[in-house]
Design an enzyme around this catalytic site. Structure first.
Site, PDB file in Angstrom:
ATOM      1  N   SER A  80      -0.734   2.449   4.582  1.00 13.38           N
ATOM      2  CA  SER A  80      -0.960   2.344   6.098  1.00 13.38           C
ATOM      3  C   SER A  80      -2.335   2.572   6.696  1.00 13.38           C
ATOM      4  O   SER A  80      -2.594   2.013   7.982  1.00 13.38           O
ATOM      5  CB  SER A  80      -0.112   3.847   6.525  1.00 13.38           C
ATOM      6  N   GLU A 288       3.441   6.804  17.201  1.00  7.83           N
ATOM      7  CA  GLU A 288       3.689   6.463  15.970  1.00  7.83           C
ATOM      8  C   GLU A 288       5.305   6.853  15.577  1.00  7.83           C
ATOM      9  O   GLU A 288       5.427   8.128  15.631  1.00  7.83           O
ATOM     10  CB  GLU A 288       2.827   6.750  14.883  1.00  7.83           C
ATOM     11  N   ASP A 293       8.739   5.827   7.516  1.00 11.03           N
ATOM     12  CA  ASP A 293       8.213   5.626   6.223  1.00 11.03           C
ATOM     13  C   ASP A 293       8.258   6.627   5.478  1.00 11.03           C
ATOM     14  O   ASP A 293       8.551   6.567   4.226  1.00 11.03           O
ATOM     15  CB  ASP A 293       6.463   5.505   6.491  1.00 11.03           C
ATOM     16  N   HIS A 297      10.128   6.271   1.663  1.00 11.84           N
ATOM     17  CA  HIS A 297       9.485   6.492   0.161  1.00 11.84           C
ATOM     18  C   HIS A 297      10.425   7.684  -0.622  1.00 11.84           C
ATOM     19  O   HIS A 297      10.467   7.383  -2.040  1.00 11.84           O
ATOM     20  CB  HIS A 297       8.339   7.370   0.617  1.00 11.84           C
ATOM     21  N   ASP A 339       3.194  -1.226  10.312  1.00  8.05           N
ATOM     22  CA  ASP A 339       2.422  -1.521   9.435  1.00  8.05           C
ATOM     23  C   ASP A 339       2.467  -2.130   8.191  1.00  8.05           C
ATOM     24  O   ASP A 339       1.483  -2.599   7.320  1.00  8.05           O
ATOM     25  CB  ASP A 339       1.362  -0.080   9.136  1.00  8.05           C
ATOM     26  N   HIS A 340       3.797  -2.125   7.516  1.00 14.76           N
ATOM     27  CA  HIS A 340       4.011  -2.490   6.374  1.00 14.76           C
ATOM     28  C   HIS A 340       5.691  -2.384   6.068  1.00 14.76           C
ATOM     29  O   HIS A 340       6.207  -1.959   6.915  1.00 14.76           O
ATOM     30  CB  HIS A 340       3.185  -1.853   5.203  1.00 14.76           C
ATOM     31  N   HIS A 418       5.473   0.757  -0.862  1.00 19.49           N
ATOM     32  CA  HIS A 418       5.612   0.079   0.191  1.00 19.49           C
ATOM     33  C   HIS A 418       5.917  -1.306  -0.389  1.00 19.49           C
ATOM     34  O   HIS A 418       5.649  -1.651  -1.595  1.00 19.49           O
ATOM     35  CB  HIS A 418       4.333  -0.091   0.891  1.00 19.49           C
TER      36      HIS A 418
END
Length: 454
Positions: A80, A288, A293, A297, A339-340, A418
């Site tokens: 990130s 954000e 995220d 994960h 971001d990914h 990611h």
């Protein structure tokens, strides 16, 4: 808003002759939304989770779309920090580094203090800093710790994302280690992780600051309204800078299990716009959705989809609030991206109309389908992660649709990683027309800078 003291270095940087120098300003205000880890599959699954295959998330209705390449300066798959840094600074950055050019990552160790030293890269001005230098109000809002990689990349410069105590002190005006490029300070700050701003105590605050500083008290001494709860936030009035840190430790809660003292992301967004929009020079706000995220994960697809929907609700709130101020969004640019990616995929030909979190069922009979070993499986699975049994067992609907179910992974890993794929971008409003095609994440910075006329 109070009078702003301009940083000479930042003023020079933002006024320097470059590719965008002399561009006609189109946007007075920019709101940049970042769904951390919100890759294309997550968007598709969240859309189905919210309203079915034929539905759309609010941001999917935006007029402009683009495809963003996410690789970092040194890795095909970014973390990130460099990805957000690319959006904020316009340069490719090494993994784990926060908004610094040519810096190599140096882990801070247990002290949490930056070890960058001299000769290891240089701070690269962020769009937030450039906006501040031009007299605009600025803000950063997150559901993660305020010192986490994404928010930190808007207002901080360190050689490793884990240098949380250094990141924290860089946003407190007047104190040691303050980032002078922020002028008289970021106008609105919201997130979690109060322990990084308060003194360490072996019993009550074991992860607190080792230097003993109380940065929350320092914020207050600088004239900030300091909030610790949703009620505090709601009571804040326009005219003072604001910092709200709504968890004593760690990140904010997942939206579906949020404690009442924590505001939702939509509520934080609405309050930020209220506080920033009175500035006659306009504002820059970063928002954000960071818990997307975290859920991915942990291969908790339900939470990832719920967090994406909550993020979408915050975007809808922002559009409504800004249309009340700027009906045609003629002075406001809103950008939504990620971001990914992550490694979550949809698989197995689930029947249209099926719950996206369920097991895959046969189209004709409605019975669960089986893999090559005769075991049932879910629509959503992950490429890697901790939930990788040596021998697969059947998964039934009650288990798969449960709140705490963790989807299975193909490769055993300590946690899901990611993904390196491209992500989507959506834009609406003033200066949104150039957001199109397949572009580098660094180009987003230059397009926002041009929209501001910097």
């Amino acid at each position: 808003m109070t009078m702003k003291r301009l940083s000479p270095l930042l003023l020079a940087a933002c006024c320097a002759v470059g590719a965008n120098a002399g561009a006609a300003p189109q946007a007075k205000n920019i709101i940049f939304f970042l769904g951390d880890g919100m890759g294309p599959t997550t968007i598709t699954a969240a859309r189905i989770y919210k309203g079915g295959e034929e539905g759309l998330l609010n941001f999917e209705r935006f007029e402009r779309t683009a495809r963003i390449k996410t690789y970092s300066n040194d890795f095909q798959t970014t973390d990130s920090a460099p990805s957000m840094g690319a959006y904020m600074t316009g340069i490719k950055i090494n993994n784990d580094v926060i908004s610094m050019k040519d810096a190599r990552a140096l882990e801070p160790g247990k002290a949490g203090i930056d070890l960058c030293g001299s000769g290891n890269g240089a701070a690269s001005p962020t769009i937030l800093e450039l906006a501040k230098a031009r007299g605009k109000a600025v803000g950063a809002v997150t559901t993660t710790e305020l010192t986490h990689a994404t928010p930190a990349s808007t207002f901080s410069h360190v050689c490793h994302r884990d240098a949380v105590y250094t990141i924290a002190q860089q946003i407190v005006p007047g104190g040691a280690g303050y980032n002078a490029a922020l002028g008289d300070g970021v106008d609105v700050l919201m997130g979690g992780g109060r322990d990084h701003f308060t003194p360490r105590d072996a019993t009550r605050n074991p992860q607190g600051r080792p230097d003993g500083r109380d940065l929350m008290a320092e914020f207050a001494a600088q004239g900030y309204f300091v909030a610790a709860t949703r009620a505090d936030m709601q009571s804040a009035r326009v005219g003072r800078k604001f910092v709200g840190i709504y968890s004593a430790t760690s990140h904010l809660d997942y939206s579906r299990a949020r404690r009442p003292e924590q505001p939702s992301l939509a509520e934080m967004t609405a309050k930020s716009i209220e506080l920033l929009a009175r500035d006659p020079d306009g504002f820059f706000l970063m928002v954000e959705g960071g818990k997307i995220d975290h859920a991915l994960h942990d291969t908790r697809a339900r939470d990832a989809l719920a967090e994406t929907v909550a993020f979408d609700e915050a975007i809808h709130t922002a559009v409504e609030r800004m249309r009340a101020i700027d009906p045609g969004l003629e002075n406001t640019l809103i950008v939504v991206t990620a971001d990914h990616d992550h490694t979550m995929v949809m698989n197995g030909y689930p029947k249209r109309g099926s719950p996206v979190l369920d097991v895959v069922r046969d189209y004709a009979t409605g019975q669960p389908k089986k893999d090559a070993d005769g075991k049932t499986f879910t629509t959503l699975v992950f490429g890697n992660g901790a939930n990788r049994p040596d021998v697969r067992a059947d998964v039934d609907s009650a288990t798969a649709l449960g709140d705490d179910y963790r989807q299975e992974a193909g490769v055993r890993a300590p946690y899901e990683s990611h993904g390196g794929g491209d992500v989507k971008l959506f834009a609406i409003g003033a200066g949104s027309a150039p957001f199109k095609g397949t572009i580098e994440n660094t180009q987003v910075f230059h397009l926002m800078k041009a929209a501001f006329g910097f």
